[in-house]
Design a protein around this motif. Structure first.
Motif, PDB file in Angstrom:
ATOM      1  N   VAL A  52       0.823  -1.210   0.000  1.00  0.00           N
ATOM      2  CA  VAL A  52       0.000   0.000   0.000  1.00  0.00           C
ATOM      3  C   VAL A  52       0.859   1.263   0.000  1.00  0.00           C
ATOM      4  O   VAL A  52       0.630   2.188  -0.778  1.00  0.00           O
ATOM      5  CB  VAL A  52      -0.962   0.004   1.213  1.00  0.00           C
ATOM      6  CG1 VAL A  52      -1.647   1.351   1.367  1.00  0.00           C
ATOM      7  CG2 VAL A  52      -1.990  -1.104   1.080  1.00  0.00           C
ATOM      8  N   PHE A  53       1.860   1.302   0.883  1.00  0.00           N
ATOM      9  CA  PHE A  53       2.643   2.521   1.084  1.00  0.00           C
ATOM     10  C   PHE A  53       4.009   2.516   0.399  1.00  0.00           C
ATOM     11  O   PHE A  53       4.672   3.548   0.354  1.00  0.00           O
ATOM     12  CB  PHE A  53       2.858   2.769   2.583  1.00  0.00           C
ATOM     13  CG  PHE A  53       1.575   2.940   3.341  1.00  0.00           C
ATOM     14  CD1 PHE A  53       0.779   4.060   3.165  1.00  0.00           C
ATOM     15  CD2 PHE A  53       1.150   1.972   4.227  1.00  0.00           C
ATOM     16  CE1 PHE A  53      -0.398   4.219   3.863  1.00  0.00           C
ATOM     17  CE2 PHE A  53      -0.027   2.117   4.935  1.00  0.00           C
ATOM     18  CZ  PHE A  53      -0.812   3.239   4.756  1.00  0.00           C
ATOM     19  N   GLY A  54       4.455   1.384  -0.104  1.00  0.00           N
ATOM     20  CA  GLY A  54       5.759   1.299  -0.757  1.00  0.00           C
ATOM     21  C   GLY A  54       6.832   0.727   0.159  1.00  0.00           C
ATOM     22  O   GLY A  54       6.709   0.741   1.385  1.00  0.00           O
ATOM     23  N   ILE A  55       7.880   0.230  -0.464  1.00  0.00           N
ATOM     24  CA  ILE A  55       8.962  -0.433   0.270  1.00  0.00           C
ATOM     25  C   ILE A  55       9.662   0.521   1.223  1.00  0.00           C
ATOM     26  O   ILE A  55      10.134   0.113   2.286  1.00  0.00           O
ATOM     27  CB  ILE A  55       9.959  -1.072  -0.723  1.00  0.00           C
ATOM     28  CG1 ILE A  55       9.280  -2.212  -1.472  1.00  0.00           C
ATOM     29  CG2 ILE A  55      11.191  -1.594   0.001  1.00  0.00           C
ATOM     30  CD1 ILE A  55      10.125  -2.822  -2.566  1.00  0.00           C
ATOM     31  N   ALA A  67      13.751  -6.594   0.450  1.00  0.00           N
ATOM     32  CA  ALA A  67      12.496  -6.413  -0.287  1.00  0.00           C
ATOM     33  C   ALA A  67      12.750  -5.757  -1.635  1.00  0.00           C
ATOM     34  O   ALA A  67      12.151  -6.134  -2.641  1.00  0.00           O
ATOM     35  CB  ALA A  67      11.515  -5.589   0.542  1.00  0.00           C
ATOM     36  N   ALA A  68      13.655  -4.781  -1.668  1.00  0.00           N
ATOM     37  CA  ALA A  68      13.971  -4.117  -2.935  1.00  0.00           C
ATOM     38  C   ALA A  68      14.735  -5.043  -3.876  1.00  0.00           C
ATOM     39  O   ALA A  68      14.559  -4.974  -5.092  1.00  0.00           O
ATOM     40  CB  ALA A  68      14.791  -2.850  -2.670  1.00  0.00           C
ATOM     41  N   THR A  69      15.547  -5.919  -3.317  1.00  0.00           N
ATOM     42  CA  THR A  69      16.380  -6.803  -4.133  1.00  0.00           C
ATOM     43  C   THR A  69      15.656  -8.073  -4.565  1.00  0.00           C
ATOM     44  O   THR A  69      15.722  -8.464  -5.729  1.00  0.00           O
ATOM     45  CB  THR A  69      17.665  -7.184  -3.356  1.00  0.00           C
ATOM     46  OG1 THR A  69      18.325  -5.980  -2.957  1.00  0.00           O
ATOM     47  CG2 THR A  69      18.596  -8.013  -4.210  1.00  0.00           C
ATOM     48  N   PHE A  70      14.975  -8.737  -3.617  1.00  0.00           N
ATOM     49  CA  PHE A  70      14.388 -10.050  -3.897  1.00  0.00           C
ATOM     50  C   PHE A  70      12.866 -10.054  -3.943  1.00  0.00           C
ATOM     51  O   PHE A  70      12.264 -11.057  -4.284  1.00  0.00           O
ATOM     52  CB  PHE A  70      14.851 -11.064  -2.845  1.00  0.00           C
ATOM     53  CG  PHE A  70      16.336 -11.225  -2.786  1.00  0.00           C
ATOM     54  CD1 PHE A  70      17.031 -11.848  -3.814  1.00  0.00           C
ATOM     55  CD2 PHE A  70      17.058 -10.736  -1.709  1.00  0.00           C
ATOM     56  CE1 PHE A  70      18.398 -11.981  -3.760  1.00  0.00           C
ATOM     57  CE2 PHE A  70      18.430 -10.876  -1.645  1.00  0.00           C
ATOM     58  CZ  PHE A  70      19.101 -11.503  -2.681  1.00  0.00           C
TER      59      PHE A  70
END
Length: 120
Positions: A52-55, A67-70
């Protein structure tokens, strides 16, 4: 060298302290299950919150990077699996008070803030 007579029957110290009473075993089992339930709730809330709000909303920089990588799912699944393994170790060595404290910390510091953001 012969051991003194009064020390012959001493039990050796071990790292694992088994629970012999039924109450403390039940308490430990309940605390472990509650910890896993709180981890699952945190995983679900974090997954929804990051979608909903982003990583960038994730407060843990390591989880943020994973989370950004995998991907969000892989990052949260691996973090929660590690938490469950550590909780199982604490449960096996009889550190149920520590596990109870960690359960409260996760409930207040992780699940509650996400629920306040996701369902105002």
């Amino acid at each position: 060298m012969v051991a003194p007579a009064d020390r012959v029957h001493e039990r050796p110290a071990t790292a694992v302290r088994p629970n012999h009473s039924g109450y403390s075993r039940l308490f430990g089992d309940v605390i472990w299950v509650l910890f896993i339930a709180v981890q699952a709730a945190d995983g679900v809330c974090t997954y929804l919150g990051l979608h909903v709000f982003g990583i960038g909303m994730e407060g843990n920089p390591l989880i943020n990077w994973y989370a950004a990588t995998f991907g969000i799912g892989a990052a949260l699944a691996s973090a929660k699996a590690l938490a469950a393994a550590c909780a199982a170790f604490l449960h096996c060595v009889g550190r149920h008070g520590t596990l109870a404290s960690l359960t409260i910390v996760y409930l207040v510091g992780a699940v509650w803030p996400w629920t306040k953001l996701l369902w105002p």
